[in-house]
Design an enzyme around this catalytic site. Sequence first.
Site, mmCIF file in Angstrom:
data_model
loop_
_atom_site.group_PDB
_atom_site.id
_atom_site.type_symbol
_atom_site.label_atom_id
_atom_site.label_comp_id
_atom_site.label_asym_id
_atom_site.label_seq_id
_atom_site.Cartn_x
_atom_site.Cartn_y
_atom_site.Cartn_z
ATOM 1 N N ASP A 328 0.832 -1.193 0.000
ATOM 2 C CA ASP A 328 0.000 0.000 0.000
ATOM 3 C C ASP A 328 0.873 1.251 0.000
ATOM 4 O OD1 ASP A 328 -2.659 1.364 0.536
ATOM 5 O OD2 ASP A 328 -1.577 1.945 2.357
ATOM 6 N N GLU A 364 1.616 -0.329 -5.012
ATOM 7 C CA GLU A 364 0.727 0.777 -5.330
ATOM 8 C C GLU A 364 1.668 1.977 -5.453
ATOM 9 O OE1 GLU A 364 -3.370 2.824 -3.680
ATOM 10 O OE2 GLU A 364 -1.839 2.268 -2.235
#
Length: 759
Positions: A328, A364
């Site tokens: 993330d 990401e």
Amino acid sequence: MSVVDGGINVAVYSAHATAIDLCLFEGGAEVARVSLTERTGDVFHGFVAGVVAGQRYGLRAHGPFDPRAGHRFNPAKLLLDPYATRLDGPFVLHPSQFSHRLGDADADLGADQVDSARYVPKAVVEAPVDPGPVMRPRVPWDRTVVYECQVKGFTALHERVPEAIRGTFGGLGHPAAVDYLKRLGVTTLEILPAMAWVDERHLPPLGLTNAWGYNPIAFHAPDPRLAPGGWAEVRAAVAALHAAGIEVILDVVLNHSGESDELGPTLSLRGLDNARYYRLRRDDPRYYVNDTGCGNTLPVDRPAMMRLALDALRTWAVRAGLDGFRFDLAATLGRTGSGFDPDSPFLSALAQDPVLRDLKLIAEPWDIGPGGYQPGGFPAVWGEWNDKFRDDVRRFWRGDDHKVGALATRLAGSSDLFWAKRRPSRSVNFIVAHDGFSLADLVAYQGKHNDANGEANRDGTDDNASWNHGVEGDSDDPAIIAARRRDLQALIATLMVARGTPMLGMGAEAGRSQDGNNNAYAQDNRLNWLDHGAIDTGLYDFTRRAIALRRDHPALRTDHFLTGAPGSDGVPDVEWLRLDGQAMTEGDWGGADALVAVFAAPAEQGTIDRVAVLLNRGWREWTAVPPWNRPGHAWHQVLDSGAEGGGRTWSWPAPSPWAPAAWSSWPSVLPTPGSGAACPRPTSWIATPAPPASPRTGGMRWAAITRCRMTVSARCWGPWGWMPIPMGRCAMGWSNCRTTALSARYPARWWRLRANRCA
């Protein structure tokens, strides 16, 4: 924490603490407090006799409470061991967990002396575990199809899973859950965060909870709500998926912790050494650098935090048997004092780690910090989420101007972003994910509807690139329902025919709706759960067929960027054509609504696999000329997004002395995309004659495709060439294969195909 003969060895890192206490608990009471009197460098340590596996414990740290200098030590607050591998319960926010007085203008500057032990989960001492070897499926990147889902949401409403284990890792590993994924054809399950997390502090007053888990506290421990059976339950679920040939990737949050900003709770790292475990502002260490938008930033370039992060990844890789990780806000992990660096300490350490380096690693590739947008910037072996694919595909099908060229770039592998990686498979293509609309809502809502989140619809993005077919939300109009279904199938098919690694969001294949909520992180209810009793079986079957098409055709997944250059056989790896069969010109890219992409790649036994994909996002009918044919080949349709369930498969005959007797004329009045006009529902008939019997095939028929959204064709039958076809708002495709005689006969003089006018 390690169990040895006669007790436990304890070691706790803190550069600025003056003392560390180990607190032992029985029931709800603290029964012993042991000071760790030994210190080596910045590590407090000691041997505690008589402690065995199963003992519950916590930590207390002594030191200065001086927020202006970056220190927030408060021994009144029980702290979780950051290396704890098991908790006795989940985190539930309570006022006593905050290390400062609440409510004052400068609340965080004053220390609160209320003991928080009663309201903090305790770590549980675990005996040494040898989980044994892992038999990983090792799916090649070019054959990978990712399915993103929540552990809880995937089985919370699954009636074939026993109620006691629904919403847990046990439920995820149940045969009914595994079978759903296996039949769909996905190869890799990417699960949302499972490290034990805490709610954001604004949620409990609203009666909400964090349903996604992007707010971790315990990096080494699965959340007890997802894994009440601890690591054994997680490992069993992963093993069940592995037995079905499905990889498991965990979404991990190593960019921030759930302790939030200066007004957040003190649960672990903040109380152990705030100045070392967090990146603080140089001009005012009272405040946190917030490159993540989540209140704080973890400096994984520093030795202590890097070690904690790497050790946590190894714990999950070894004890759970995971196949990889999705990181993330991964730009945070590559940021150093001079900006983002693909050779940063943390990324370099991952590349060298013998346990982690050969796993699938997916970034990401952005955050909100300086230089935070980094698609294509991660090491070559990493996969990266491709938000440009998401945006360009959405806007193409919505009908935005000048998007045909952008779509072609995405279909060809997004070399504008990932050329340095040399492999388009490292582009993880998606149209929807956990963030934003579900796929069903993308074609049913013009704007977000997030009132249930308690923030007056202010949260969530307003840039959705969505459309609603003239009605916002649910509709009982059969024409609108059918149009939305065709759009869903078109989007799924586009995802599966593009170079790169496709990723489906949970429920994209099932018609799952979030009622227009595009930020459902706080909805631990049906908005985030997949109702297996309400699966759109037709859409599921279409998705299954689209995945199988990709699997079976190297032309759709061979791992190189498409350039149009001919191969050794003289066949280009891609041809960009107009609907009349001619090559696209420079002028066509600017205003065209339609595109023909013909992909080619080497197949088994030295043959060439060709797949043609025709896309028309316009609102009028066209006649499309199938691409040129090689001798002894013909086209055969296998997937049609304009038909229920993807349509039937049939062969494509060649031109001959007979031409279609007549084509019906379509009405000239069409609804304007985005106008909200009702979609008319006229029908027409297309009549074509059947050619006389052929000595090779007996009888054969003409074929026509009418109004649709997305058609993909593959495999071929018969020795014919091409013929014109009518094509509506759709993308149509065929595959070009070796000749095989047709066994079916079509003796009728003519046949009819009824077609609806509206898309």
